[in-house]
Motif scaffolding. Structure first.
Motif, short mmCIF file in Angstrom:
data_model
loop_
_atom_site.label_atom_id
_atom_site.label_comp_id
_atom_site.label_asym_id
_atom_site.label_seq_id
_atom_site.Cartn_x
_atom_site.Cartn_y
_atom_site.Cartn_z
N ALA A 81 6.63 -5.53 -8.49
CA ALA A 81 5.75 -4.70 -9.32
C ALA A 81 5.55 -3.33 -8.68
CB ALA A 81 4.41 -5.40 -9.53
N ARG A 82 5.39 -3.29 -7.36
CA ARG A 82 5.26 -2.01 -6.67
C ARG A 82 6.51 -1.16 -6.85
NH1 ARG A 82 7.51 0.44 -2.98
NH2 ARG A 82 8.83 -1.36 -2.54
N SER A 83 7.66 -1.81 -6.73
CA SER A 83 8.93 -1.08 -6.80
C SER A 83 9.17 -0.47 -8.16
CB SER A 83 10.07 -2.04 -6.44
OG SER A 83 11.31 -1.39 -6.47
N TYR A 84 8.74 -1.14 -9.23
CA TYR A 84 9.05 -0.69 -10.58
C TYR A 84 7.92 0.10 -11.24
CZ TYR A 84 13.00 -3.97 -10.30
OH TYR A 84 14.14 -4.63 -9.94
N ALA A 85 6.73 0.13 -10.66
CA ALA A 85 5.60 0.81 -11.30
C ALA A 85 5.84 2.32 -11.38
CB ALA A 85 4.31 0.53 -10.52
N GLN A 86 5.23 2.93 -12.40
CA GLN A 86 5.29 4.39 -12.52
C GLN A 86 4.77 5.01 -11.23
OE1 GLN A 86 6.39 7.51 -13.09
NE2 GLN A 86 6.25 6.96 -15.27
N SER A 87 5.56 5.91 -10.67
CA SER A 87 5.17 6.55 -9.41
C SER A 87 5.01 8.04 -9.61
CB SER A 87 6.20 6.26 -8.32
OG SER A 87 7.47 6.79 -8.70
N PHE A 88 4.42 8.67 -8.61
CA PHE A 88 4.17 10.10 -8.67
C PHE A 88 4.80 10.77 -7.45
CE2 PHE A 88 0.83 7.72 -10.77
CZ PHE A 88 0.94 8.24 -12.06
N PRO A 97 10.86 5.05 -0.93
CA PRO A 97 10.28 4.93 -2.28
C PRO A 97 8.93 5.63 -2.36
CG PRO A 97 11.11 2.81 -1.50
CD PRO A 97 11.16 3.74 -0.33
N ALA A 98 8.63 6.20 -3.52
CA ALA A 98 7.34 6.86 -3.71
C ALA A 98 6.21 5.88 -3.48
CB ALA A 98 7.27 7.45 -5.12
N SER A 150 -4.43 6.30 -9.80
CA SER A 150 -3.31 5.87 -8.96
C SER A 150 -3.85 5.18 -7.71
CB SER A 150 -2.43 7.06 -8.55
OG SER A 150 -3.17 7.98 -7.76
N VAL A 151 -2.94 4.49 -6.99
CA VAL A 151 -3.30 3.81 -5.76
C VAL A 151 -2.14 3.94 -4.80
CG1 VAL A 151 -2.42 1.54 -6.48
CG2 VAL A 151 -4.29 1.68 -4.81
N TYR A 152 -2.45 3.94 -3.50
CA TYR A 152 -1.43 4.09 -2.46
C TYR A 152 -0.88 2.71 -2.08
CZ TYR A 152 0.61 5.36 2.07
OH TYR A 152 1.46 5.55 3.14
N PHE A 153 0.41 2.51 -2.34
CA PHE A 153 1.06 1.24 -2.01
C PHE A 153 2.42 1.59 -1.40
CE2 PHE A 153 1.65 -3.39 -3.69
CZ PHE A 153 2.12 -3.78 -2.44
N PRO A 154 2.47 1.79 -0.06
CA PRO A 154 3.73 2.16 0.58
C PRO A 154 4.66 0.97 0.74
CG PRO A 154 2.05 1.81 2.24
CD PRO A 154 1.37 1.61 0.91
N ASN A 155 5.93 1.24 0.99
CA ASN A 155 6.83 0.15 1.37
C ASN A 155 6.62 -0.14 2.86
OD1 ASN A 155 8.19 2.30 2.62
ND2 ASN A 155 10.20 1.47 2.14
N SER A 156 7.33 -1.11 3.40
CA SER A 156 7.07 -1.53 4.77
C SER A 156 7.38 -0.43 5.77
CB SER A 156 7.89 -2.79 5.10
OG SER A 156 9.28 -2.52 5.05
N PRO A 162 3.12 5.63 11.91
CA PRO A 162 1.79 6.13 12.27
C PRO A 162 1.35 7.36 11.48
CG PRO A 162 3.41 6.62 13.98
CD PRO A 162 4.07 5.67 13.03
N VAL A 163 2.30 8.10 10.93
CA VAL A 163 1.96 9.30 10.17
C VAL A 163 1.60 8.96 8.73
CG1 VAL A 163 2.81 11.52 9.32
CG2 VAL A 163 3.38 10.76 11.64
N SER A 164 2.34 8.01 8.14
CA SER A 164 2.15 7.72 6.72
C SER A 164 1.54 6.35 6.46
CB SER A 164 3.51 7.77 6.01
OG SER A 164 4.42 6.85 6.61
N GLY A 165 1.37 5.52 7.49
CA GLY A 165 0.94 4.15 7.31
C GLY A 165 -0.54 3.92 7.49
N TYR A 166 -0.88 2.68 7.84
CA TYR A 166 -2.29 2.28 7.85
C TYR A 166 -3.17 3.07 8.82
CZ TYR A 166 -0.87 -0.65 11.83
OH TYR A 166 -0.38 -1.10 13.02
N PRO A 167 -2.70 3.53 10.01
CA PRO A 167 -3.61 4.29 10.87
C PRO A 167 -4.13 5.56 10.22
CG PRO A 167 -1.70 3.55 12.11
CD PRO A 167 -1.38 3.31 10.68
#
Length: 451
Positions: A81-88, A97-98, A150-156, A162-167
């Protein structure tokens, strides 16, 4: 505000202001645009919503319930669902992936993918809450499925960075993390850390916990079987490959000219290949690939593509942005360097083509198509230098992506167009990119000589 956004902009409705706005040029138009043409142009990819803040607590409750219920569902299906959802537009570049996706579209896809009744009920509750919170919303035809939040749902890969993830995410979204279960869900999705419905605090993954990718890996590809190893312009050659895996997200064609002296491949073509079954949720299309092993066949024709500015042509790779859309609606992009003629200022930029014509131009605040995007209306004399996409091969056959500056095109009285040309004679590397639901790509290719 929503009703008047863009359509009532004085720069558009006033004839003199509109002429000044587009600089007297026709960079995106075959003739001086009317107010409606310019409004349509600028509104193609916009999203804007008005939210009743008093309804946000109820929306948060519904959102938290969805996050909690997804804990019990297949995480591979959630990743789908994350992979196919409309992204920005991603501020992290096009190599991953966005990560900003539409909340409502994701919820509907999660219900469809998981086939879990609790998730479906939670998704329905979220959509009802969205309907109460978002009192007005609009989106252009380039952003189907947008619902206003919208909501932030990054790939692994992004999640562990550390720049774009949970920290960094928990640092800039502390209040949201304290009020929602989203950080708890992301920690569960990527590390397996369970949570309960009352947790609601800033949650970091457990110390030393390995970041997993529940929808990555497990894809195996056979060698490509080609019906012939040579082909002439106007002919085709049948390619065949066996694919095995339960988490195939997308399959793309790729082709490139092999520079034997430099041991490098100049990428010339990339596009989505359609599965036998395509589904859609609210205008967002996505493929359904068989689980297990299946055979993919494709007829490759030796053609390349170029941008024509009315004076010269620049052969380049057009990168697809959306799956399943009809050709006249599909968006393709080309990255490069934009130079403003009046100041000589340069920006990393991206051209957006639709139905064979340049549709939009965006510049980015940082290098490499990262940072915040800003739309440009080209003026006569402005230029765009194509960034050619290369794969440099080492002695072991390992490919490293690289870019080189290519031809420079100039904006004038004619809009840029997309032209199809016969591929030049030589050796081409042709194959497939199979992408898992975490965004990791698995290439397989063969060599074909164009006569």
């Amino acid at each position: 505000i929503l009703d008047s956004y863009i359509e009532d902009d004085e720069r558009i409705v006033d004839d003199q202001a509109r002429a000044d706005f587009v600089g007297g040029g026709r960079g995106l138009f075959s003739q001086a645009p009317s107010a409606s043409q310019l409004a349509s142009q600028l509104g193609a990819n916009v999203t804007l919503s008005a939210v009743d803040l008093s309804a946000v607590p109820q929306l948060m409750d519904s959102f938290n319930n969805l996050a909690y219920q997804m804990q019990q569902a297949s995480q591979k299906s959630v990743a789908q669902a994350r992979s196919y959802a409309q992204s920005f537009t991603s501020i992290f570049g096009s190599q991953v992936p966005a990560s900003y996706i539409d909340l409502g579209n994701f919820a509907q896809l999660a219900a469809q993918a998981t086939q879990d009744q609790a998730v479906t009920d939670a998704a329905n509750g979220l959509m009802a809450a969205l309907g109460q919170a978002v009192i007005a919303e609009r989106h252009g035809p380039g952003k189907p499925g947008a619902t206003g939040v919208s909501v932030y749902f990054p790939n692994s890969q992004l999640y562990s960075n550390p720049v774009s993830g949970y920290p960094s995410y928990l640092g800039v979204a502390t209040r949201f993390a304290q009020s929602s279960l989203w950080d708890e869900f992301l920690a569960y999705h990527y590390t397996g850390r369970p949570f309960d419905a009352a947790e609601k605090n800033v949650t970091l993954p457990s110390g030393g916990a390995a970041v997993r990718a529940p929808a990555a890996g497990g894809i195996q590809l056979s060698a490509i079987t080609a019906a012939a190893d040579t082909v002439a312009p106007g002919e085709t050659v049948l390619l065949r490959v066996d694919i095995a895996g339960d988490n195939v997200g997308y399959v793309k064609l790729f082709a490139g000219y092999y520079d034997q002296a430099a041991n490098s491949i100049n990428l010339t073509d990339q596009d989505y290949l359609e599965s036998r079954e395509t589904r859609q949720v609210d205008g967002v299309y996505y493929p359904v690939w068989p689980e297990g092993e299946f055979t993919l066949e494709f007829e490759w024709e030796p053609i390349v593509f170029a941008i024509d500015d009315g004076t010269q042509q620049a052969v380049t790779m057009f990168r697809p942005q959306s799956y399943g859309a009809a050709f006249e609606d599909a968006i393709y992009t080309v990255d490069g360097i934009y130079t403003y003629s009046d100041e000589g200022v340069t920006r990393s930029a991206r051209l957006y083509f639709r139905n064979g014509v340049l549709h939009q131009v965006f510049a980015f605040t940082d290098e490499g198509e990262t940072g915040a995007p800003r739309e440009i209306l080209p003026r006569p004399g402005d230029t765009f230098t194509v960034l050619e996409q290369w794969l440099d091969m080492d002695t072991n056959g390992v490919a490293t992506p690289a870019t080189e500056t290519g031809p420079t095109l100039t904006f004038g009285d004619q809009p840029f167009t997309w032209e199809t040309l016969d591929a030049a004679a030589g050796v081409y590397v042709v194959g497939f990119l199979v992408e898992d639901l975490d965004g990791k790509q698995y290439p397989v290719y063969t060599q074909i000589t164009v006569e």
